[in-house]
Design a protein around this motif. Structure first.
Motif, PDB file in Angstrom:
ATOM      1  N   UNK A  20       0.819  -1.207   0.000  1.00 37.60           N
ATOM      2  CA  UNK A  20       0.000   0.000   0.000  1.00 37.60           C
ATOM      3  C   UNK A  20       0.856   1.262   0.000  1.00 37.60           C
ATOM      4  N   UNK A  21       2.158   1.120  -0.254  1.00 39.02           N
ATOM      5  CA  UNK A  21       3.084   2.235  -0.094  1.00 39.02           C
ATOM      6  C   UNK A  21       2.823   3.391  -1.051  1.00 39.02           C
ATOM      7  N   UNK A  22       2.217   3.149  -2.196  1.00 36.19           N
ATOM      8  CA  UNK A  22       1.965   4.231  -3.147  1.00 36.19           C
ATOM      9  C   UNK A  22       0.673   4.977  -2.880  1.00 36.19           C
ATOM     10  N   UNK A  23      -0.027   4.597  -1.859  1.00 34.66           N
ATOM     11  CA  UNK A  23      -1.154   5.401  -1.418  1.00 34.66           C
ATOM     12  C   UNK A  23      -2.515   4.929  -1.874  1.00 34.66           C
ATOM     13  N   UNK A  24      -3.449   5.824  -1.653  1.00 30.50           N
ATOM     14  CA  UNK A  24      -4.854   5.523  -1.822  1.00 30.50           C
ATOM     15  C   UNK A  24      -5.532   6.666  -2.556  1.00 30.50           C
ATOM     16  N   UNK A  25      -6.331   6.322  -3.537  1.00 32.51           N
ATOM     17  CA  UNK A  25      -7.169   7.294  -4.221  1.00 32.51           C
ATOM     18  C   UNK A  25      -8.602   6.780  -4.104  1.00 32.51           C
ATOM     19  N   UNK A  26      -9.524   7.663  -3.771  1.00 36.75           N
ATOM     20  CA  UNK A  26     -10.926   7.269  -3.611  1.00 36.75           C
ATOM     21  C   UNK A  26     -11.459   6.664  -4.908  1.00 36.75           C
ATOM     22  N   UNK A  27     -12.167   5.537  -4.812  1.00 35.66           N
ATOM     23  CA  UNK A  27     -12.801   4.940  -5.989  1.00 35.66           C
ATOM     24  C   UNK A  27     -13.932   5.830  -6.495  1.00 35.66           C
ATOM     25  N   UNK A  28     -14.692   6.390  -5.570  1.00 36.06           N
ATOM     26  CA  UNK A  28     -15.760   7.314  -5.928  1.00 36.06           C
ATOM     27  C   UNK A  28     -15.260   8.721  -5.646  1.00 36.06           C
ATOM     28  N   UNK A  29     -15.228   9.588  -6.658  1.00 38.23           N
ATOM     29  CA  UNK A  29     -14.714  10.945  -6.445  1.00 38.23           C
ATOM     30  C   UNK A  29     -15.491  11.676  -5.351  1.00 38.23           C
ATOM     31  N   UNK A  30     -14.754  12.441  -4.557  1.00 39.79           N
ATOM     32  CA  UNK A  30     -15.364  13.219  -3.484  1.00 39.79           C
ATOM     33  C   UNK A  30     -15.942  14.509  -4.049  1.00 39.79           C
ATOM     34  N   UNK A  31     -17.033  14.949  -3.459  1.00 40.57           N
ATOM     35  CA  UNK A  31     -17.642  16.225  -3.825  1.00 40.57           C
ATOM     36  C   UNK A  31     -18.209  16.824  -2.548  1.00 40.57           C
ATOM     37  N   UNK A  32     -17.403  17.667  -1.899  1.00 38.57           N
ATOM     38  CA  UNK A  32     -17.782  18.136  -0.564  1.00 38.57           C
ATOM     39  C   UNK A  32     -19.048  18.983  -0.577  1.00 38.57           C
ATOM     40  N   UNK A  33     -19.528  19.419  -1.724  1.00 40.54           N
ATOM     41  CA  UNK A  33     -20.783  20.175  -1.782  1.00 40.54           C
ATOM     42  C   UNK A  33     -21.998  19.246  -1.741  1.00 40.54           C
ATOM     43  N   UNK A  34     -21.784  17.943  -1.899  1.00 38.32           N
ATOM     44  CA  UNK A  34     -22.900  16.995  -1.934  1.00 38.32           C
ATOM     45  C   UNK A  34     -22.993  16.128  -0.689  1.00 38.32           C
ATOM     46  N   UNK A  35     -22.407  16.564   0.407  1.00 33.26           N
ATOM     47  CA  UNK A  35     -22.609  15.854   1.665  1.00 33.26           C
ATOM     48  C   UNK A  35     -21.633  14.741   1.967  1.00 33.26           C
ATOM     49  N   UNK A  36     -20.363  14.913   1.600  1.00 25.36           N
ATOM     50  CA  UNK A  36     -19.360  13.928   2.013  1.00 25.36           C
ATOM     51  C   UNK A  36     -19.401  13.770   3.531  1.00 25.36           C
ATOM     52  N   UNK A  37     -18.943  12.638   4.006  1.00 27.46           N
ATOM     53  CA  UNK A  37     -18.885  12.396   5.442  1.00 27.46           C
ATOM     54  C   UNK A  37     -17.701  11.494   5.743  1.00 27.46           C
ATOM     55  N   UNK A  38     -17.661  10.969   6.950  1.00 23.18           N
ATOM     56  CA  UNK A  38     -16.519  10.166   7.378  1.00 23.18           C
ATOM     57  C   UNK A  38     -16.973   8.805   7.885  1.00 23.18           C
ATOM     58  N   UNK A  39     -16.127   7.818   7.642  1.00 25.89           N
ATOM     59  CA  UNK A  39     -16.347   6.465   8.139  1.00 25.89           C
ATOM     60  C   UNK A  39     -15.144   6.089   8.988  1.00 25.89           C
ATOM     61  N   UNK A  40     -15.422   5.505  10.139  1.00 25.19           N
ATOM     62  CA  UNK A  40     -14.355   5.093  11.058  1.00 25.19           C
ATOM     63  C   UNK A  40     -13.815   3.727  10.635  1.00 25.19           C
ATOM     64  N   UNK A  41     -12.508   3.649  10.521  1.00 27.00           N
ATOM     65  CA  UNK A  41     -11.830   2.385  10.267  1.00 27.00           C
ATOM     66  C   UNK A  41     -10.945   2.087  11.466  1.00 27.00           C
ATOM     67  N   UNK A  42     -10.988   0.860  11.939  1.00 30.73           N
ATOM     68  CA  UNK A  42     -10.229   0.461  13.129  1.00 30.73           C
ATOM     69  C   UNK A  42      -9.154  -0.549  12.763  1.00 30.73           C
ATOM     70  N   UNK A  43      -8.061  -0.516  13.507  1.00 30.74           N
ATOM     71  CA  UNK A  43      -7.007  -1.514  13.345  1.00 30.74           C
ATOM     72  C   UNK A  43      -6.086  -1.243  12.176  1.00 30.74           C
ATOM     73  N   UNK A  44      -5.762   0.020  11.920  1.00 30.66           N
ATOM     74  CA  UNK A  44      -4.930   0.376  10.779  1.00 30.66           C
ATOM     75  C   UNK A  44      -3.623   1.022  11.207  1.00 30.66           C
ATOM     76  N   UNK A  45      -2.615   0.866  10.348  1.00 29.37           N
ATOM     77  CA  UNK A  45      -1.417   1.685  10.443  1.00 29.37           C
ATOM     78  C   UNK A  45      -1.825   3.014   9.824  1.00 29.37           C
ATOM     79  N   UNK A  46      -1.588   4.087  10.547  1.00 29.18           N
ATOM     80  CA  UNK A  46      -2.005   5.391  10.045  1.00 29.18           C
ATOM     81  C   UNK A  46      -1.202   5.776   8.808  1.00 29.18           C
ATOM     82  N   UNK A  47      -1.806   6.573   7.935  1.00 31.42           N
ATOM     83  CA  UNK A  47      -1.104   6.998   6.710  1.00 31.42           C
ATOM     84  C   UNK A  47       0.160   7.792   7.025  1.00 31.42           C
ATOM     85  N   UNK A  48       1.031   7.848   6.037  1.00 30.84           N
ATOM     86  CA  UNK A  48       2.230   8.671   6.115  1.00 30.84           C
ATOM     87  C   UNK A  48       1.823  10.108   6.413  1.00 30.84           C
ATOM     88  N   UNK A  49       2.596  10.797   7.236  1.00 34.89           N
ATOM     89  CA  UNK A  49       2.196  12.137   7.689  1.00 34.89           C
ATOM     90  C   UNK A  49       2.760  13.278   6.842  1.00 34.89           C
TER      91      UNK A  49
END
Length: 161
Positions: A20-49
């Motif tokens: 997973x070293x090259x990162x993550x791109x959302x499969x569904x594009x984000x659009x913060x004007x249409x009500x994006x939100x957050x989902x909690x994921x547990x048990x992960x190594x946090x992303x590079x800072x």
């Protein structure tokens, strides 16, 4: 399919080999004007800072609100998980080197498109409907069996010895 792969992709061959070293791109594009939100994921190594920002004074709700106001904010978490957590980390842009851990992973909250959030909520609602229906049917069957047992006991004549 791993939990995080539902929303995140980069190079499929790398993900298939758990790289997973090259990162993550959302499969569904984000659009913060249409009500994006957050989902909690547990048990992960946090992303590079390298694409993150730290704030020691905010609580988790304030952190979420700040992240929602900034369309480039993609995730947030407690930066110190001891004693309820103190300080927050916010990520901007792609999430690099995210992976599930078998133990000692942390919780973090990932921004998701409104359509993905709706799908998750519908899935949870459907699961509760199924659990509720199965529970009610099970209780009705148990009641029926107990009622038949009691009626059979009452009809049985007592033997005199």
């Amino acid at each position: 399919m791993r939990v995080y792969e539902r929303i995140c992709t980069k190079v499929q061959q790398e993900w298939n080999t758990m790289d997973w070293s090259n990162g993550c791109i959302q499969k569904t594009p984000l659009d913060c004007r249409k009500g994006d939100g957050f989902v909690k994921y547990s048990g992960f190594k946090l992303p590079d800072t390298r694409n993150s920002w730290f704030n020691e004074s905010m609580n988790l709700k304030e952190c979420e609100a700040m992240c929602l106001r900034n369309c480039s904010c993609t995730a947030y978490t407690n930066s110190d998980i001891r004693g309820g957590g103190r300080g927050r980390l916010l990520w901007f842009g792609g999430l690099i080197d995210v992976r599930e851990l078998n133990e000692n992973g942390q919780d973090f909250y990932t921004r998701m498109a409104a359509s993905e959030l709706d799908a998750i909520l519908k899935g949870k609602k459907r699961r509760w409907v199924i659990v509720g229906t199965v529970s009610i049917v099970g209780m009705l069957l148990l009641s029926l069996v107990l009622t038949l047992y009691v009626l059979k006991k009452k009809k049985k004549p007592k033997r005199k010895g």
